[in-house]
Each structure stands twice: as C-alpha cells, then as structure tokens.
Design a protein around this motif. Structure first.
Motif, PDB file in Angstrom:
ATOM      1  N   TRP A  20    -131.101 -65.656  53.772  1.00  0.00           N
ATOM      2  CA  TRP A  20    -131.613 -64.374  53.278  1.00  0.00           C
ATOM      3  C   TRP A  20    -132.823 -63.845  54.040  1.00  0.00           C
ATOM      4  N   GLU A  24    -134.358 -46.580  52.394  1.00  0.00           N
ATOM      5  CA  GLU A  24    -135.296 -47.704  52.510  1.00  0.00           C
ATOM      6  C   GLU A  24    -135.684 -48.026  53.947  1.00  0.00           C
ATOM      7  N   TYR A  62    -126.553 -62.099  43.645  1.00  0.00           N
ATOM      8  CA  TYR A  62    -125.880 -61.161  44.546  1.00  0.00           C
ATOM      9  C   TYR A  62    -125.558 -61.821  45.891  1.00  0.00           C
ATOM     10  N   GLU A 108    -138.809 -48.190  49.461  1.00  0.00           N
ATOM     11  CA  GLU A 108    -137.469 -47.727  49.048  1.00  0.00           C
ATOM     12  C   GLU A 108    -137.568 -46.902  47.774  1.00  0.00           C
ATOM     13  N   TYR A 141    -128.014 -64.705  45.846  1.00  0.00           N
ATOM     14  CA  TYR A 141    -129.466 -64.533  45.906  1.00  0.00           C
ATOM     15  C   TYR A 141    -130.086 -65.209  44.685  1.00  0.00           C
ATOM     16  N   CYS A 164    -137.344 -59.634  45.552  1.00  0.00           N
ATOM     17  CA  CYS A 164    -137.562 -60.025  46.944  1.00  0.00           C
ATOM     18  C   CYS A 164    -139.043 -59.826  47.259  1.00  0.00           C
ATOM     19  N   MET A 177    -124.830 -51.533  43.105  1.00  0.00           N
ATOM     20  CA  MET A 177    -126.067 -51.393  43.866  1.00  0.00           C
ATOM     21  C   MET A 177    -125.785 -50.800  45.240  1.00  0.00           C
ATOM     22  N   HIS A 178    -124.717 -51.259  45.859  1.00  0.00           N
ATOM     23  CA  HIS A 178    -124.397 -50.783  47.195  1.00  0.00           C
ATOM     24  C   HIS A 178    -123.102 -49.978  47.172  1.00  0.00           C
ATOM     25  N   ASP A 204    -132.967 -49.080  42.192  1.00  0.00           N
ATOM     26  CA  ASP A 204    -133.392 -49.929  43.324  1.00  0.00           C
ATOM     27  C   ASP A 204    -134.594 -49.268  43.987  1.00  0.00           C
ATOM     28  N   HIS A 228    -128.468 -47.133  51.316  1.00  0.00           N
ATOM     29  CA  HIS A 228    -127.109 -47.131  50.761  1.00  0.00           C
ATOM     30  C   HIS A 228    -126.972 -46.138  49.632  1.00  0.00           C
ATOM     31  N   ALA A 258    -130.293 -56.701  39.294  1.00  0.00           N
ATOM     32  CA  ALA A 258    -129.259 -56.355  40.275  1.00  0.00           C
ATOM     33  C   ALA A 258    -129.213 -57.361  41.416  1.00  0.00           C
ATOM     34  N   PHE A 259    -130.238 -58.202  41.545  1.00  0.00           N
ATOM     35  CA  PHE A 259    -130.342 -59.085  42.707  1.00  0.00           C
ATOM     36  C   PHE A 259    -129.862 -60.505  42.415  1.00  0.00           C
ATOM     37  N   HIS A 269    -135.892 -59.259  51.954  1.00  0.00           N
ATOM     38  CA  HIS A 269    -135.130 -60.364  51.371  1.00  0.00           C
ATOM     39  C   HIS A 269    -135.867 -61.707  51.390  1.00  0.00           C
TER      40      HIS A 269
HETATM   41  N1  MF3 Z   1    -133.029 -53.269  48.091  1.00  0.00           N
HETATM   42  C1  MF3 Z   1    -132.230 -54.280  48.734  1.00  0.00           C
HETATM   43  C2  MF3 Z   1    -130.880 -53.737  49.037  1.00  0.00           C
HETATM   44  O1  MF3 Z   1    -130.646 -52.639  48.757  1.00  0.00           O
HETATM   45  C3  MF3 Z   1    -132.294 -55.520  47.996  1.00  0.00           C
HETATM   46  C4  MF3 Z   1    -131.096 -56.395  47.936  1.00  0.00           C
HETATM   47  S1  MF3 Z   1    -131.616 -57.974  47.655  1.00  0.00           S
HETATM   48  C5  MF3 Z   1    -130.288 -58.825  47.122  1.00  0.00           C
HETATM   49  O2  MF3 Z   1    -130.032 -54.321  49.624  1.00  0.00           O
HETATM   50  F1  MF3 Z   1    -130.699 -59.986  46.856  1.00  0.00           F
HETATM   51  F2  MF3 Z   1    -129.774 -58.274  46.098  1.00  0.00           F
HETATM   52  F3  MF3 Z   1    -129.398 -58.781  48.077  1.00  0.00           F
END
Ligand code: MF3
Ligand code: CO
Length: 252
Positions: free
Chosen positions: A222, A205, A61, A236, A66, A71, A178-179, A109, A172, A57-58, A80
């Motif tokens: 980052w 988190e 991103y 988290e 990323y 991270c 993810m978000h 996550d 989130h 997922a990262f 990050h």
């Molecule tokens: N757990 C973090 C978040 O929710 C991790 C994001 S890292 C990223 O935002 F690289 F994906 F941005």
C-alpha cells in the motif's frame, strides 16, 4: 466506461456521507500534534465514525485488504500510508490524512495534508500549493468544461513552481462505490476529455511532489513513497457538478 450521473436527491445523500468525512477529518486535524501516533489517529477516526453511524470505505478495500479506516501519509509518503501505534508525529512533519465513509448507501472521500508544529518553508509552500491546486481544479467543475481541464488546472499551476504531479494515482468518480468512472488525472491538456455534465460527482485529489513525479509502493502493498524520497502533499474533495457550478460536498 460507465458513468453514473446523480440526481439532486442522490447528491443530497452524498452530501451527508461527505459531512461525516469532514467531521472526522476535523476531529483528526484537531488531534494532530507532535507525540501523537498515527495508530491513535486511526482509532479516533474509527470511534468518530461509529458515533456518526457510518461505515468505513477503506477498511478491507482492495488487495491486499487495506487494514485501517484511515490513510496517514507522512513526508515522503505520497498516499496510502498505513497507521501504526509506533509511528509518532514529530515537529516539522507534514501528514496527509485521507478518509472515506459510507452513509445511506453513498460514499464520501476527502483528504488534507496537516502541518505538525513548525515545518520548513519548503514543506509549507508545497502544502499550500497543493491546497490551492485543488481549489483551481474545483473551479473548473462547471458544466460544459471538459475532464482534462481539471488536471490541466493542477498541472499548469504547480509545475511552474518547480513541483511535479504524480501520475500513478488519480482521482475518480464517486457515488454508490468509492471508485467509479471516470478517472480524474491531475495533469492533462485543456479542452480534452469527456464533457462535464450536471450530476457528475468527482473525487479530485492532487498529489504533488517537491521533486520528481515517480512513486514506488513499499512491500506492505500500500504505502506509496516518492522514488527520490522528497516531500509529497495531497488534498482531496468530493465535488458535485451542478447547473449552478461546483458544490464541494466534503466541506462545511
Ligand atoms: N482517497 C483514496 C482513494 O480514493 C483512498 C483509498 S485508500 C484505500 O483511492 F485503502 F481504500 F484504498
Ligand atoms: Co479518493
């Protein structure tokens, strides 16, 4: 704001994605010790992810994209931190490891802060307080409670201990992305914010600083560090709110 409430079968899929995340974090935690590089942890995470038939997922991103699947945030790094081959864990460090994965179209996550070797009492206490703050927050994830009850649980526990809550970053909603909405602050006032309903899934988190709450982002775009360069800890979990209360999807 658009909130996607999940059905129980969607929550089952989110459970799968989060079990992948949990498995990867377990593998990484086992490997965390003095002498290991964060770059090596990233490679181990990547290999384990492939083995489990999931995707990162990262990686890629955001802006700038990323550059890793993991991270790794050491000591004064809040979140990050970007893994590097020449960044070596040493005795006394605390390292936040944060990992996200997609499986069956849903995201998981989760993050933990790991103690490396013998750490100072101050560092250990910060990490334990942050871990506990997340547990208190999870306990508030009951239908009928309100969103800020979560942040209030964190803030009202850690501030009397002399710690501060990071405000620049928040948790989130999580699901097919993810978000998702809503943002989940780690501070707030009791009985404020949207009402928590079954089907809401939140990535909670807390990021807790030993010193002041301010953070700055380094030139890599980052790495977030405490402005005063004091220690920070981060945990988290992805949590589903159900009729029967909170279900922590990212824990076995
Ligand atoms: N757990 C973090 C978040 O929710 C991790 C994001 S890292 C990223 O935002 F690289 F994906 F941005
Ligand atoms: Co998150």
């Amino acid at each position: 704001m658009r909130i996607y409430y999940k059905t129980s079968s969607e929550i089952e899929k989110m459970r799968d994605a989060n079990l992948v995340v949990c498995e990867v974090l377990d593998v990484l935690e086992e490997r965390c010790r003095p002498g290991v590089s964060t770059g090596e942890l990233n490679e181990l995470a990547d290999r384990t992810l492939r083995k489990l038939n999931a995707t990162s997922a990262f990686l890629g991103y955001g802006h700038p994209p990323y550059p890793a699947v993991l991270c790794t945030s050491i000591n004064e790094v809040v979140v990050h931190g970007i893994p590097r081959k020449d960044e070596i864990l040493k005795d006394g460090d605390i390292v936040g490891i944060d990992f996200g994965a997609f499986r069956h179209g849903f995201c998981g996550d989760s993050a933990r802060t790991i103690l490396i070797g013998q750490v100072s009492d101050a560092a250990r206490k910060l990490v334990e307080a942050t871990r506990h703050a997340l547990e208190l927050a999870i306990q508030r994830c009951v239908p009928g409670n309100r969103l800020q009850d979560i942040g209030w649980a964190v803030q009202s526990f850690v501030e009397p201990l002399g710690y501060s809550v990071v405000r620049k970053f928040v948790g989130h909603g999580i699901g097919r992305a993810m978000h998702e909405d809503p943002q989940v602050q780690n501070y707030g006032e009791p009985n404020k914010g949207i009402r928590l309903k079954p089907g809401l899934v939140l990535a909670i988190e807390p990021m807790i600083n030993a010193g002041g709450p301010d953070v700055e982002v380094l030139d890599d775009g980052w790495t977030a560090v405490t402005r005063d360069r004091q220690l920070s800890a981060h945990f988290e979990h992805s949590v589903a709110i159900t009729e029967n209360g909170p279900v922590v999807l990212s824990r076995r």
